[in-house]
Write a protein that holds these residues in place. Structure first.
Motif, short mmCIF file in Angstrom:
data_model
loop_
_atom_site.label_atom_id
_atom_site.label_comp_id
_atom_site.label_asym_id
_atom_site.label_seq_id
_atom_site.Cartn_x
_atom_site.Cartn_y
_atom_site.Cartn_z
N TYR A 45 -27.12 15.66 -3.39
CA TYR A 45 -27.65 14.37 -2.48
C TYR A 45 -27.85 13.65 -3.82
CZ TYR A 45 -25.71 14.27 1.93
OH TYR A 45 -25.47 14.89 2.94
N ARG A 49 -25.57 11.96 -6.75
CA ARG A 49 -24.99 11.30 -6.01
C ARG A 49 -26.16 9.67 -5.79
NH1 ARG A 49 -23.76 12.53 -0.34
NH2 ARG A 49 -22.30 14.49 -1.76
N TRP A 50 -27.03 9.54 -5.56
CA TRP A 50 -28.37 8.36 -4.99
C TRP A 50 -28.62 8.27 -6.61
CZ3 TRP A 50 -32.11 12.88 -2.80
CH2 TRP A 50 -32.04 12.70 -1.18
N HIS A 65 -39.30 6.56 2.95
CA HIS A 65 -38.74 8.05 3.29
C HIS A 65 -39.65 8.89 3.15
CE1 HIS A 65 -35.40 10.43 2.71
NE2 HIS A 65 -35.32 11.05 3.84
N ARG A 122 -28.63 12.47 12.25
CA ARG A 122 -28.31 12.15 10.99
C ARG A 122 -29.43 13.62 10.54
NH1 ARG A 122 -25.46 9.48 8.44
NH2 ARG A 122 -24.26 7.51 9.08
N HIS A 123 -29.04 13.79 9.07
CA HIS A 123 -30.33 14.54 8.87
C HIS A 123 -31.73 14.01 7.47
CE1 HIS A 123 -27.55 15.20 5.50
NE2 HIS A 123 -27.41 15.06 5.85
N PHE A 169 -31.75 13.77 4.72
CA PHE A 169 -31.41 12.97 3.51
C PHE A 169 -30.14 11.94 3.91
CE2 PHE A 169 -31.37 16.92 0.18
CZ PHE A 169 -32.95 16.97 0.35
N ASP A 170 -29.52 12.06 4.97
CA ASP A 170 -28.28 10.65 4.74
C ASP A 170 -29.17 9.76 6.12
OD1 ASP A 170 -28.49 12.49 7.45
OD2 ASP A 170 -26.55 12.78 7.23
N ASP A 213 -29.26 6.56 4.61
CA ASP A 213 -28.29 4.97 4.59
C ASP A 213 -28.09 4.88 5.34
OD1 ASP A 213 -26.70 7.53 2.86
OD2 ASP A 213 -25.70 8.61 4.30
#
Length: 264
Positions: free
Chosen positions: A24, A27-28, A130, A240-241, A243-244, A247
């Motif tokens: 993650y 990717r971010w 977040h 949803r966890h 890290f997502d 989104d």
């Protein structure tokens, strides 16, 4: 069924409980770099301010997480997409990370960044963040003078995502060797232990597949602040966890983005 914690480090650990968690952050960073290439921000000190074409509908603020110890605004640029595409300016504020700063200093730095951006962008101010950033977003609307009235009166919504609302349990974690939290600071900096400003709609948003402590903390904030007169809601986003769950901020039409910008 009783709920108790015997391992505070595991209770607040997200990566070990998310498949491919290590993928993650890179990717971010990749998505953020691509977004910045097409939507270069204006630098506001160390913070990033993304401006829409034409007059802004308001100022949305996204405060990044990382347990107050990791990341920078440039790692999260793509999460400005939803509000920006709706015509809002988006501030992703910087703050000094632990151990170089205590959380009280971070609170002050975020407030200063919001005030500076508020001088540049007219209209309502919508706050979100977040995890540790969710804590800081909620902290901004506490009725203790963190934000001046002239700025706080413009806040149209606060949506803490997977927020840490009560910092006292973190004293028992290994990460506190870096955070250096003590009881007086947790009492002063925990939004759930403070009084919210009136008339600001608050949505505690959390993923349904998150660690139980993050769901409990979000429910705690919504429940305690409702008892103090705030208009609160708790949204547990199915599947949803940690890290997502954010989104949806990339989608201007998502329920999360709409709740932030159009809370009514």
């Amino acid at each position: 069924m009783f709920y108790t914690i015997t391992d505070w480090d595991d209770a607040y650990a997200n990566g070990p409980h998310i498949p491919d968690a290590a993928l993650y952050p890179p990717r971010w960073q990749e998505l953020a770099a691509a977004f910045r290439a097409t939507h270069p921000p204006r630098q506001l000190g160390r913070s990033d301010l993304f401006l829409p074409r034409g007059d802004a509908a308001g100022l949305a603020v996204f405060i990044h997480g990382g347990y107050w110890m990791k990341f920078a605004p440039s790692d999260w640029s793509h999460f400005a997409a939803g509000p920006l595409m709706t015509g809002w300016a988006v501030l992703i504020p910087a703050y000094t990370l632990a151990p170089a700063a205590r959380i009280a200093q971070m609170t002050s730095e975020i407030a200063s960044a919001i005030c500076a951006a508020g001088q540049m962008v007219d209209g309502p101010i919508a706050l979100t963040g977040h995890s540790a950033g969710g804590h800081l977003a909620a902290r901004m609307i506490c009725d203790d003078g963190t934000l001046p009235d002239t700025v706080a009166d413009r806040i149209s919504a606060c949506v803490p995502i997977s927020a840490l609302a009560d910092l006292r349990p973190l004293i028992r974690t290994a990460m506190n060797a870096t955070l250096k939290l003590d009881t007086p600071e947790t009492l002063k900096e925990s939004p759930a232990l403070l009084t919210p400003r009136p008339d600001i709609p608050v949505t505690a948003w959390v993923g349904g597949a998150e660690r139980p402590e993050f769901i409990r903390q979000s429910r705690l904030l919504a429940d305690i602040w409702a008892g103090l007169g705030a208009r609160t809601d708790l949204v547990i986003d199915p599947g949803r966890h940690h890290f997502d769950v954010i989104d949806a901020l990339r989608d201007q039409n998502s329920p999360l983005t709409r709740r932030l910008l159009q809370p009514a």
